[in-house]
Design a protein around this motif. Structure first.
Motif, PDB file in Angstrom:
ATOM      1  N   SER A 238       1.290  12.370  13.113  1.00 54.23           N
ATOM      2  CA  SER A 238       0.508  13.589  12.865  1.00 54.23           C
ATOM      3  C   SER A 238      -0.773  13.175  12.156  1.00 54.23           C
ATOM      4  CB  SER A 238       1.294  14.587  12.008  1.00 54.23           C
ATOM      5  OG  SER A 238       1.652  14.010  10.763  1.00 54.23           O
ATOM      6  N   VAL A 239      -1.725  14.078  12.084  1.00 53.46           N
ATOM      7  CA  VAL A 239      -2.987  13.784  11.409  1.00 53.46           C
ATOM      8  C   VAL A 239      -2.691  13.447   9.947  1.00 53.46           C
ATOM      9  CG1 VAL A 239      -5.236  14.687  10.731  1.00 53.46           C
ATOM     10  CG2 VAL A 239      -4.238  15.333  12.939  1.00 53.46           C
ATOM     11  N   PRO A 240      -3.152  12.280   9.464  1.00 52.37           N
ATOM     12  CA  PRO A 240      -2.827  11.857   8.090  1.00 52.37           C
ATOM     13  C   PRO A 240      -3.690  12.539   7.039  1.00 52.37           C
ATOM     14  CG  PRO A 240      -4.199  10.209   9.144  1.00 52.37           C
ATOM     15  CD  PRO A 240      -3.937  11.269  10.189  1.00 52.37           C
ATOM     16  N   ILE A 241      -3.469  13.838   6.879  1.00 54.84           N
ATOM     17  CA  ILE A 241      -4.218  14.573   5.862  1.00 54.84           C
ATOM     18  C   ILE A 241      -3.817  14.074   4.478  1.00 54.84           C
ATOM     19  CG2 ILE A 241      -4.534  16.636   7.291  1.00 54.84           C
ATOM     20  CD1 ILE A 241      -2.174  17.892   5.823  1.00 54.84           C
ATOM     21  N   PRO A 242      -4.670  14.227   3.474  1.00 51.68           N
ATOM     22  CA  PRO A 242      -4.357  13.726   2.131  1.00 51.68           C
ATOM     23  C   PRO A 242      -3.053  14.309   1.592  1.00 51.68           C
ATOM     24  CG  PRO A 242      -6.660  14.367   2.282  1.00 51.68           C
ATOM     25  CD  PRO A 242      -6.010  14.839   3.539  1.00 51.68           C
TER      26      PRO A 242
ATOM     27  N   SER B 174      -7.793   4.413  11.497  1.00 49.31           N
ATOM     28  CA  SER B 174      -7.909   4.785  10.096  1.00 49.31           C
ATOM     29  C   SER B 174      -6.778   5.733   9.698  1.00 49.31           C
ATOM     30  CB  SER B 174      -9.262   5.470   9.867  1.00 49.31           C
ATOM     31  OG  SER B 174      -9.423   5.829   8.522  1.00 49.31           O
ATOM     32  N   VAL B 175      -6.325   5.611   8.443  1.00 48.48           N
ATOM     33  CA  VAL B 175      -5.292   6.523   7.951  1.00 48.48           C
ATOM     34  C   VAL B 175      -5.893   7.660   7.132  1.00 48.48           C
ATOM     35  CG1 VAL B 175      -3.569   4.684   7.916  1.00 48.48           C
ATOM     36  CG2 VAL B 175      -4.812   5.255   5.827  1.00 48.48           C
ATOM     37  N   ALA B 176      -7.202   7.736   7.093  1.00 48.84           N
ATOM     38  CA  ALA B 176      -7.884   8.843   6.419  1.00 48.84           C
ATOM     39  C   ALA B 176      -9.284   8.951   6.992  1.00 48.84           C
ATOM     40  CB  ALA B 176      -7.953   8.602   4.906  1.00 48.84           C
TER      41      ALA B 176
ATOM     42  N   THR C   3     -17.659   0.822  12.017  1.00 48.55           N
ATOM     43  CA  THR C   3     -16.275   1.288  11.995  1.00 48.55           C
ATOM     44  C   THR C   3     -15.543   0.629  10.842  1.00 48.55           C
ATOM     45  OG1 THR C   3     -16.176   1.624  14.386  1.00 48.55           O
ATOM     46  CG2 THR C   3     -14.081   1.357  13.239  1.00 48.55           C
ATOM     47  N   LEU C   4     -14.941   1.444   9.985  1.00 46.65           N
ATOM     48  CA  LEU C   4     -14.081   0.935   8.922  1.00 46.65           C
ATOM     49  C   LEU C   4     -12.765   1.689   8.991  1.00 46.65           C
ATOM     50  CD1 LEU C   4     -13.832  -0.830   6.285  1.00 46.65           C
ATOM     51  CD2 LEU C   4     -14.257   1.284   5.063  1.00 46.65           C
ATOM     52  N   HIS C   5     -11.673   0.960   9.140  1.00 51.19           N
ATOM     53  CA  HIS C   5     -10.356   1.586   9.170  1.00 51.19           C
ATOM     54  C   HIS C   5      -9.872   1.785   7.735  1.00 51.19           C
ATOM     55  CE1 HIS C   5     -10.217   1.571  13.412  1.00 51.19           C
ATOM     56  NE2 HIS C   5     -10.008   0.289  13.565  1.00 51.19           N
ATOM     57  N   VAL C   6     -10.028   3.010   7.248  1.00 50.74           N
ATOM     58  CA  VAL C   6      -9.627   3.339   5.883  1.00 50.74           C
ATOM     59  C   VAL C   6      -8.125   3.122   5.737  1.00 50.74           C
ATOM     60  CG1 VAL C   6      -9.625   5.109   4.093  1.00 50.74           C
ATOM     61  CG2 VAL C   6     -11.453   5.060   5.814  1.00 50.74           C
ATOM     62  N   GLY C   7      -7.729   2.395   4.687  1.00 47.73           N
ATOM     63  CA  GLY C   7      -6.315   2.131   4.453  1.00 47.73           C
ATOM     64  C   GLY C   7      -5.695   3.142   3.511  1.00 47.73           C
ATOM     65  N   ALA C   8      -4.362   3.130   3.462  1.00 48.12           N
ATOM     66  CA  ALA C   8      -3.644   4.070   2.591  1.00 48.12           C
ATOM     67  C   ALA C   8      -3.948   3.812   1.123  1.00 48.12           C
ATOM     68  CB  ALA C   8      -2.139   3.953   2.838  1.00 48.12           C
ATOM     69  N   GLY C   9      -4.452   2.629   0.809  1.00 47.30           N
ATOM     70  CA  GLY C   9      -4.779   2.309  -0.578  1.00 47.30           C
ATOM     71  C   GLY C   9      -5.861   3.190  -1.166  1.00 47.30           C
ATOM     72  N   THR C  10      -6.601   3.893  -0.316  1.00 49.22           N
ATOM     73  CA  THR C  10      -7.637   4.794  -0.824  1.00 49.22           C
ATOM     74  C   THR C  10      -7.031   5.924  -1.653  1.00 49.22           C
ATOM     75  OG1 THR C  10      -9.634   6.012  -0.175  1.00 49.22           O
ATOM     76  CG2 THR C  10      -7.677   6.378   1.154  1.00 49.22           C
ATOM     77  N   PHE C  11      -5.716   6.204  -1.438  1.00 46.83           N
ATOM     78  CA  PHE C  11      -5.033   7.249  -2.205  1.00 46.83           C
ATOM     79  C   PHE C  11      -4.327   6.691  -3.437  1.00 46.83           C
ATOM     80  CE2 PHE C  11      -4.847   8.974   2.226  1.00 46.83           C
ATOM     81  CZ  PHE C  11      -5.741  10.007   2.015  1.00 46.83           C
ATOM     82  N   MET C  12      -4.359   5.363  -3.604  1.00 48.46           N
ATOM     83  CA  MET C  12      -3.641   4.754  -4.718  1.00 48.46           C
ATOM     84  C   MET C  12      -4.484   4.794  -5.985  1.00 48.46           C
ATOM     85  SD  MET C  12      -2.003   0.924  -4.998  1.00 48.46           S
ATOM     86  CE  MET C  12      -0.821   1.224  -3.681  1.00 48.46           C
ATOM     87  N   PRO C  13      -4.010   5.458  -7.045  1.00 48.22           N
ATOM     88  CA  PRO C  13      -4.801   5.550  -8.278  1.00 48.22           C
ATOM     89  C   PRO C  13      -4.854   4.222  -9.017  1.00 48.22           C
ATOM     90  CG  PRO C  13      -2.629   6.505  -8.597  1.00 48.22           C
ATOM     91  CD  PRO C  13      -2.733   6.179  -7.137  1.00 48.22           C
TER      92      PRO C  13
ATOM     93  N   HIS D   5      -6.512  -4.025 -11.293  1.00 49.04           N
ATOM     94  CA  HIS D   5      -6.022  -3.247 -10.155  1.00 49.04           C
ATOM     95  C   HIS D   5      -6.070  -4.115  -8.895  1.00 49.04           C
ATOM     96  CE1 HIS D   5      -5.345   0.313  -7.635  1.00 49.04           C
ATOM     97  NE2 HIS D   5      -6.318  -0.132  -6.855  1.00 49.04           N
ATOM     98  N   SER D   6      -4.990  -4.079  -8.121  1.00 51.83           N
ATOM     99  CA  SER D   6      -4.957  -4.841  -6.869  1.00 51.83           C
ATOM    100  C   SER D   6      -5.582  -3.998  -5.764  1.00 51.83           C
ATOM    101  CB  SER D   6      -3.505  -5.194  -6.513  1.00 51.83           C
ATOM    102  OG  SER D   6      -3.456  -5.952  -5.323  1.00 51.83           O
ATOM    103  N   MET D   7      -6.752  -4.417  -5.304  1.00 54.02           N
ATOM    104  CA  MET D   7      -7.520  -3.647  -4.324  1.00 54.02           C
ATOM    105  C   MET D   7      -6.973  -3.851  -2.917  1.00 54.02           C
ATOM    106  SD  MET D   7     -10.016  -1.529  -4.379  1.00 54.02           S
ATOM    107  CE  MET D   7     -11.252  -0.751  -3.341  1.00 54.02           C
ATOM    108  N   HIS D   8      -6.856  -2.757  -2.177  1.00 56.84           N
ATOM    109  CA  HIS D   8      -6.381  -2.809  -0.798  1.00 56.84           C
ATOM    110  C   HIS D   8      -7.451  -3.400   0.111  1.00 56.84           C
ATOM    111  CE1 HIS D   8      -8.585   0.924  -1.384  1.00 56.84           C
ATOM    112  NE2 HIS D   8      -8.828   0.951  -0.101  1.00 56.84           N
ATOM    113  N   ALA D   9      -7.014  -4.092   1.143  1.00 52.96           N
ATOM    114  CA  ALA D   9      -7.939  -4.643   2.141  1.00 52.96           C
ATOM    115  C   ALA D   9      -8.105  -3.643   3.282  1.00 52.96           C
ATOM    116  CB  ALA D   9      -7.409  -5.964   2.688  1.00 52.96           C
ATOM    117  N   GLU D  10      -9.319  -3.535   3.782  1.00 53.02           N
ATOM    118  CA  GLU D  10      -9.599  -2.646   4.907  1.00 53.02           C
ATOM    119  C   GLU D  10     -10.356  -3.411   5.984  1.00 53.02           C
ATOM    120  OE1 GLU D  10      -9.786   1.759   2.898  1.00 53.02           O
ATOM    121  OE2 GLU D  10     -11.584   0.531   2.731  1.00 53.02           O
TER     122      GLU D  10
END
Length: 316
Positions: free
Chosen positions: A63-67, A92-94, A119-129, A138-143
């Motif tokens: 489904s659409v990965p809404i926040p 992208s997941v967002a 094009t940047l595939h946003v990762g789920a880490g964008t939601f990680m505080p 902080h361990s930064m997610h790779a995109e």
């Protein structure tokens, strides 16, 4: 990410929509999020038991990965509402939500010659505080990103002509700043900078690169990155670049269009770094809140300029 903190290798989950199964083959640890986003989960690699290709499988079962902080299931209208009019590639997941404010009419008024895309595939880490007291821990997610050489050449031409670079979104900002450092790596002949292979930039790799030669401009680094390549070639890579206040100096971006972000996010750190020491981002956010501006993904946008840089309309 599986929304459970009790996942182990070998667990098999059945998807209600089709009955298809996924098997956990690796667990990397706890995926931490705020309770408002649904709480913690597990960072996992899964094997999909299906004869469908990944895009078909996700189309049927996903489904659409809404926040997650919206606290609702995705609906059919989200396919259009939570997407940019210029979106074309899956992955992208967002949505890069600063782009939600741009309509076909607005893009037409800007003019195709004044627009470059990537094009940047946003990762789920964008939601990680950011939970560390020191953001540097902080361990930064790779995109992953994809940039057409012709688009990058257009940006170089614009910079050489003295045109300001206005970027839509923190994701695009992160990519362009990463490309600068990748160009610096290429100038120095370092690994991960071969422009015919997968490019890679580490979380704080920029620090060593900036100390070694702080005078390299974005024009020089971008030219190094596209040297010898045709305009239709696509640069690919991944970046873990983390931009924090009081240390990072922007090399590419002059103006930034972005939404209002969560206070404990890496996106807020990037915006604070962009505004510089003389501008208190909390004061700006408090003023926006007092004026009734909406925050987060479906909220309002703002336009910031790098310290010392004026908008064309402000120049005398």
């Amino acid at each position: 990410m599986i929304r459970s903190d009790k996942v182990k290798v070998g667990d098999i989950y059945s998807i209600p929509v089709s009955g298809a199964k996924v098997e956990v083959v690796k667990c990397s640890g706890i995926w931490e999020e705020e309770e408002e986003s649904g709480g913690n989960g597990s960072d996992c690699v899964v094997q999909i038991h299906s004869s469908d290709c990944i895009s078909e499988f996700l189309s049927v079962n996903g489904s659409v990965p809404i926040p997650p902080y919206l606290h609702r299931e995705a609906v059919e209208s989200d396919k259009e509402r939570y997407n940019n009019v210029y979106a074309k590639d899956e992955g992208s997941v967002a949505a890069p939500t600063a782009g939600l404010h741009f309509t076909d009419k607005a893009l037409g008024e800007l003019g195709e010659s004044n627009i470059s895309t990537l094009t940047l595939h946003v990762g789920a880490g964008t939601f990680m505080p950011v939970r560390s007291e020191d953001a540097r821990n902080h361990s930064m997610h790779a995109e992953h990103f994809y940039v057409n050489v012709g688009e990058l050449r257009s940006i170089v031409n614009a910079m050489e002509a003295g045109k300001p670079i206005a970027v839509v979104g923190t994701t695009s900002t992160r990519t362009l700043e990463s490309l600068h450092w990748l160009g610096v790596k290429r100038l120095r002949g370092l690994s991960g900078s071969d422009n015919t292979k997968q490019l890679e930039l580490g979380q704080f790799e920029w620090i060593g690169l900036s100390v070694a030669d702080p005078s390299i401009t974005a024009v020089t680094s971008f030219k190094a990155l596209i040297d010898g390549l045709q305009d239709d070639y696509v640069l690919t890579g991944q970046t873990s670049l983390m931009i924090t206040p009081n240390s990072y100096n922007f090399k590419v971006i002059d103006h930034l269009v972005t939404n209002f972000h969560a206070p404990d996010s890496t996106l807020m750190l990037l915006v604070s770094a962009f505004l510089g020491k003389q501008t208190d981002v909390t004061t700006i956010y408090e003023e926006a809140q007092n004026r009734g501006y909406r925050f987060l993904s479906f909220g309002d946008a703002c336009l910031f300029s790098r310290p010392g840089v004026q908008l064309p309309s402000e120049r005398k």
